[in-house]
Design an enzyme around this catalytic site. Structure first.
Site, short mmCIF file in Angstrom:
data_model
loop_
_atom_site.label_atom_id
_atom_site.label_comp_id
_atom_site.label_asym_id
_atom_site.label_seq_id
_atom_site.Cartn_x
_atom_site.Cartn_y
_atom_site.Cartn_z
N PHE A 149 1.02 -1.17 0.28
CA PHE A 149 0.06 0.06 -0.10
C PHE A 149 0.87 1.34 -0.12
CE2 PHE A 149 1.21 -0.05 4.60
CZ PHE A 149 1.09 1.13 4.91
N LYS A 173 -0.99 -7.86 -8.76
CA LYS A 173 -2.13 -7.78 -7.37
C LYS A 173 -1.51 -6.81 -6.57
CE LYS A 173 -2.98 -8.78 -3.64
NZ LYS A 173 -3.46 -7.84 -2.59
N GLU A 176 -5.09 -3.92 -1.69
CA GLU A 176 -6.71 -3.78 -1.56
C GLU A 176 -6.83 -2.21 -0.80
OE1 GLU A 176 -5.87 -6.76 1.59
OE2 GLU A 176 -4.92 -6.13 -0.43
N ARG A 177 -5.92 -1.56 -0.21
CA ARG A 177 -6.18 -0.50 0.40
C ARG A 177 -6.12 0.66 -0.35
NH1 ARG A 177 -1.71 -1.86 5.47
NH2 ARG A 177 -2.90 -3.72 6.15
N SER A 226 5.63 -7.06 4.22
CA SER A 226 6.39 -7.56 5.55
C SER A 226 7.30 -8.89 5.52
CB SER A 226 5.09 -7.73 6.60
OG SER A 226 4.41 -8.94 6.20
N CYS A 281 9.81 1.79 3.67
CA CYS A 281 10.62 0.76 3.96
C CYS A 281 11.97 1.16 4.26
CB CYS A 281 10.62 -0.58 3.07
SG CYS A 281 11.34 -0.17 1.43
N GLU A 384 9.48 -3.36 13.23
CA GLU A 384 9.42 -2.12 12.35
C GLU A 384 7.99 -1.48 12.64
OE1 GLU A 384 9.44 -1.30 7.43
OE2 GLU A 384 8.82 -3.47 8.30
#
Length: 499
Positions: A149, A173, A176-177, A226, A281, A384
């Protein structure tokens, strides 16, 4: 309520699974759209279309494929503001930050215009008597990517641009956020001349991810997210015989030496630690000043800078330093970890727990936090946080500071601020981390170098973009060729020599 779609075979297609996810406006907390979550049948149907379209695209010469990328760059620049507004609306990041997201993806598309050069093979004349040997770089077929996202424009382009210019089809893909920008990118690249079916956007959750992992037609998968999910996708994908590259979590340290320009270091830490609400990140989340005097002076300079940060919605214009985090769950997790840090004995120098923005009380805004005297056994050091939280770990020496970064399980990025060339050179040579900044707080390489960390920040042998992308999205075929001579001495043709 807007209902979003998938993008299949050049058209927006409604979902048929009956499952949807809410897409929020992070600034208000309101649901602004619903996105369909594909089931296995929907995903497999998209792959089938891609597989039918790919051979003709793979047979198209690299120069013509590169021209599509040239046109795509023009369209990205044309629609920059439109894309940035959609990105900010769903993600929450400021408008300049959203444009930066798109720009860093665009730069990889620009690099892909050089595909004819990058896809050249090698040739050896007369490797043996009458024998030539040469290599070809050929596309894999249907490839796929699962993107996060926090960079809904940049990371999809980091994946699909090199995959497509190498001659592959690509199934994206996205998160979805914030799915709107990936759908818009698919429209734009087809406007640029990409044939239908070469880029498909299939929205979904774990069911779509697993469909990608277990579909035999999908030859490679890229992932950013993640570390636990990266490990799952890498292990599962490799067991299915796929080529996989996965990029996971990070805990990026910035070492501040006693001889550093502390004003420069403090400015760098504020931008790198709090920009994009810390949802990067490559964010610096750990400051490591060397020596008590350095630490005291650094904290003294950081506090007023952090307290002046302006938090607000992207609609407030360029005056805002960062916006909300992406979901209410993300906000809750950040504040939980902040409380854990307090409970475990860290000194909370700047406390943003009570932050509230008038008129946006239901939004997912998180105030800036600064911890001092954090120790490596604390959860806020090991985890994190992915929010506007900076932890200060005081080191007694350069070697202790170096050891902190080297001993952490993540190895994505790191930086050192110093005026001493010997120290900087030693740091760059010894540190076991993939991306290093010297007086640069967020050392993200440009498109013609590769992006990737070490240790538990990465799974796979090849990095993103740069030359590694062309290696990842092609396979090498080596041809050994011998043409028996049909000419005999005297110039007459010898037909028997051809038997």
């Amino acid at each position: 309520m807007q209902e979003l779609t998938h993008y299949i075979n050049g058209a927006h297609v409604k979902g048929t699974s009956g499952r949807f996810a809410d897409v929020f406006n992070p600034a208000t907390g309101e649901v602004q759209a619903k996105v369909p979550l594909a089931n296995k049948d929907e995903f497999d149907a998209a792959v089938e279309i891609a597989a039918a379209a790919q051979p003709a695209w793979g047979a198209t010469n690299p120069q013509r494929r590169a021209r599509v990328m040239m046109k795509f760059v023009d369209l990205l620049n044309r629609d920059m503001d439109k894309l940035a507004e959609a990105l900010s609306r769903e993600h929450g990041k400021t408008f300049p930050d959203a444009k930066g997201d798109i720009q860093r993806g665009l730069e990889v598309v620009e690099y892909c215009i050089g595909a004819p050069q990058m896809l050249k093979g090698e040739f050896t004349d007369s490797a043996g008597p009458g024998i030539d040997m040469y290599s070809l770089r050929q596309p894999l077929g249907v490839t796929g990517g699962i993107t996060p996202f926090n960079f809904p424009a940049m990371i999809p382009m980091w994946m699909f641009a090199p995959a497509i210019v190498c001659g592959n089809a690509f199934i994206l893909k996205p998160s979805e956020r914030d799915p709107s920008v990936p759908l818009m990118l698919a429209e734009l690249i087809e406007e640029a001349g990409l044939p239908k079916g070469i880029l498909q956007v299939v929205n979904g959750d774990k069911e779509a991810v697993d469909a990608m992992l277990y579909n035999d037609t999908v030859q490679s998968i890229g992932f950013v997210g993640s570390t636990p999910i990266a490990e799952y996708i890498y292990g599962t994908g490799c067991s299915q015989g796929k080529r996989v590259q996965c990029f996971g979590g990070a805990k990026n340290h910035m070492i501040i030496m006693p001889d550093a320009d502390l004003d420069q270091a403090a400015d760098a830490l504020v931008g790198a630690g709090y920009g994009a609400a810390g949802e990067r990140c490559m964010a610096i989340s750990v400051a490591v000043p060397v020596g008590e005097e350095t630490a005291d002076r650094l904290i003294e300079k950081l506090v007023p800078r952090i307290e002046k940060l302006k938090v607000g919605p992207y609609t407030s214009g360029d005056d805002v330093d960062y916006g909300p985090v992406v979901t209410a769950q993300a906000k809750e997790n950040i504040l939980r970890l902040v409380q854990t840090g307090v409970d475990q004995g860290a000194e909370l120098v700047v406390d943003g727990r009570d932050f509230s923005l008038q008129g946006y009380e239901e939004g997912f805004f998180v105030g800036a936090h600064l911890f001092d005297r954090v120790t490596p056994d604390m959860d806020i050091y090991k985890t994190e946080i992915f929010g506007p939280v900076l932890s200060t770990v005081r080191a007694g020496s350069y070697e202790e500071a170096l050891g902190l970064a080297m001993d952490h399980e993540y190895g994505n990025g790191t930086a050192i601020f110093t005026r001493d060339g010997d120290t900087a050179r030693d740091f760059a040579n010894r540190i076991n981390i993939g991306m290093v900044g010297i007086n640069v707080p967020i050392p993200v390489p440009l498109a013609y170098h590769t992006f990737g960390g070490w240790k538990k920040s990465v799974f796979g042998d090849l990095n993103q973009h740069g030359p590694d992308a062309f290696k990842f999205y092609t396979r090498t075929k080596t041809v050994t060729s011998r043409w028996p001579s049909g000419i005999k001495e005297g110039g007459e043709f010898n037909f028997k020599a051809m038997d």
